[in-house]
Scaffold this motif. Structure first.
Motif, mmCIF file in Angstrom:
data_model
loop_
_atom_site.group_PDB
_atom_site.id
_atom_site.type_symbol
_atom_site.label_atom_id
_atom_site.label_comp_id
_atom_site.label_asym_id
_atom_site.label_seq_id
_atom_site.Cartn_x
_atom_site.Cartn_y
_atom_site.Cartn_z
ATOM 1 N N PHE A 183 4.322 6.552 -10.930
ATOM 2 C CA PHE A 183 3.247 6.405 -11.907
ATOM 3 C C PHE A 183 2.336 5.138 -11.280
ATOM 4 N N SER A 184 3.064 4.192 -10.751
ATOM 5 C CA SER A 184 2.455 3.088 -9.889
ATOM 6 C C SER A 184 1.579 3.567 -8.937
ATOM 7 N N VAL B 56 0.296 1.865 -6.626
ATOM 8 C CA VAL B 56 0.847 1.332 -5.192
ATOM 9 C C VAL B 56 1.899 2.169 -4.460
ATOM 10 N N LYS B 57 2.910 2.745 -5.497
ATOM 11 C CA LYS B 57 4.038 3.315 -5.069
ATOM 12 C C LYS B 57 3.429 4.781 -4.554
ATOM 13 N N LYS C 75 1.963 4.724 -1.251
ATOM 14 C CA LYS C 75 3.121 4.888 -0.187
ATOM 15 C C LYS C 75 3.674 6.084 0.078
ATOM 16 N N VAL D 27 -4.783 -3.006 1.367
ATOM 17 C CA VAL D 27 -5.309 -2.456 0.308
ATOM 18 C C VAL D 27 -6.916 -2.987 -0.037
#
Lengths: 307, 307
Positions: free
Chosen positions: A184-185, A187-188, A191, A218
């Protein structure tokens, strides 16, 4: 010899809260070409149309510097047709009709004259078709940018994962990034997706701007706050056209220059949504574009002294 | 003699997808004070609590430079209590319990020592209470910033419109801006709201950043993309605390400096969401804050040459 653009050239029917149009030129490669030719020519187009696709449109594209050798015209068949209706927030839409027509049998053939090209923009298409294009190129382009969508994650994930290993930059929207990564994030999610192949990931958030990820770096570019968003169709493709157009013009594939390319893409997308279909993109001047980019600079520029 | 902060000091109970806490310090003025004291002291607090509000919390605030003369402690009554549950996207929440307790009878009295203050931050409260504060100030502050919410638009719109005429900066979120203006486009909403009184409007969009409007100018600040948003409670108040803290520290109320203040506010909000309640805000160092602000600079900075 600088930029190959692969994608659909099509007809769209569009309903928005502000109006309705039953037949207008569309398709990812059409939008990318109209935008990218502001920055670089020739744009070496790879697409497929039926014999219903207007000759005038082909002439207009050619006049802008679009090389149409790679566009197959299939006699007796119809061009791809998409119809959709936007909700009030303009960030969500329902697809009403998808008639693949010629696109169902698209087997792209890269003309010899396109070999040696430095930049490749793979518009949203069946990953198997995207892969066929990459495999036909005798020299790997310096930068391969790929767009895709949730549809292919659902019905062609293995093929999509295979192409992902071969591209440098992936562009998806926020919900697609979440779907592809299972995170959901964002940022994750970034990656996770970068571990699938692409070194760079662009997450498009519509009116909320776009994020560029690379390793631990970012960058964020806003969308221009507009009084009216008239028709979002093609905004993502216009963004892609501005991004790859700027990269191909400057021939600089550094992260720093990609930041600038994302601002250029955002500026071009902001034009696209002001009128139905690609109308607004046909007659932009250099000074229109410069003015719009200046608005982005004003929108985000600030001076700060640390505490 | 620099900054008055008016708002609630309270207990919260919070449920998020990541955890649950039954009782933690909260309240708009608490968050604003914890954040603003990083930039300016004293912070002259105006609030009301019951005798259940921990003395240790009062001492901690006092130690940071919060002047508590203006905080009424009501014997035998309870502090304001709010309980809410966040959805997975963390941008939406359900309010489970709102016990006004002492806040129901809040009749703020501005201590004489607070007179002559240059900056006033009106946290989210009944507009009638916000108005009473403004009316008690013998010298108009140089800048009055007001926060409010949809609740007051629904039950106290005439009072809200009255206060709006007396403030310089209004802070609301995107859905509140739409509700207050009756306009879906945030650009149109901003024009409408600025015609109601405030010369400056800040529209907060949570994880999608914040917009600052003034006349025909607009500035956008992103939110920091975070791996984890643990608890968004207080993020808006932390943003307000960073904004007004920076303005009060620099004593510069220009649009240019407000842009910087919004970046500072965004940085402070990004800390807030990393832990439950105000936990993360208690022990920030100057270097934590500088590092975070540098991340914002990196996030949005780009170089561009016009086409």
């Amino acid at each position: 010899m600088s930029l190959i653009v692969v994608g659909s050239m099509a007809f769209d029917a569009i309903e928005t809260p502000f109006g309705k149009i039953n037949r207008i030129i569309g398709g990812s490669a059409t939008y990318v070409a109209y935008v990218a030719t502001n920055f670089v020519t020739p744009v070496q187009q790879v697409s497929i149309v039926g014999d219903d696709f207007p000759k005038e449109e082909m002439y207009a594209l050619a006049a802008r510097g679009v090389d149409l050798q790679g566009v197959e015209v299939v006699a007796g068949k119809k061009s791809f047709f998409w119809s959709g209706r936007y909700h009030l927030d303009m960030n969500t839409r329902d697809t009403l009709v998808t008639d693949l027509n010629v696109l169902a049998d698209f087997n792209p053939v890269i003309p010899d004259a396109y070999q040696g090209t430095e930049f490749l923009m793979l518009g949203n298409l069946d990953p198997a078709v995207q892969l066929k294009v990459i495999e036909q190129l005798k020299t790997r382009p310096r930068l391969i940018v790929m767009d895709t969508m949730n549809f292919w994650m659902e019905i062609a994930l293995p093929g999509l994962l295979k192409v992902l290993k071969k591209v440098d930059v992936l562009m998806v929207n926020d919900s697609e990034a979440r779907q592809l990564s299972g995170q959901f994030s964002l940022v994750k999610a970034a990656k996770e997706i970068m571990s699938m192949g692409p070194q760079y990931l662009i997450i498009k958030k519509g009116e909320h701007g776009a994020l560029l990820f690379h390793k631990d770096l970012v960058f964020f570019a806003p969308a221009l706050p507009l009084e009216e968003v008239f028709d979002p169709t093609g905004a993502g493709d216009s963004f892609a056209g501005g991004f790859i157009g700027h990269i191909a013009r400057t021939k600089d594939i550094s992260f720093e220059n990609m930041k600038t390319a994302i601002i250029v893409g955002s500026a071009m997308a902001s034009f696209c949504v002001e009128k139905f279909g690609p109308e607004k993109l046909r007659n932009l001047t250099r000074s229109d574009i410069d003015d719009r980019i200046r608005q982005f600079v004003d929108l985000v520029n600030f001076d700060i002294k640390l505490v």
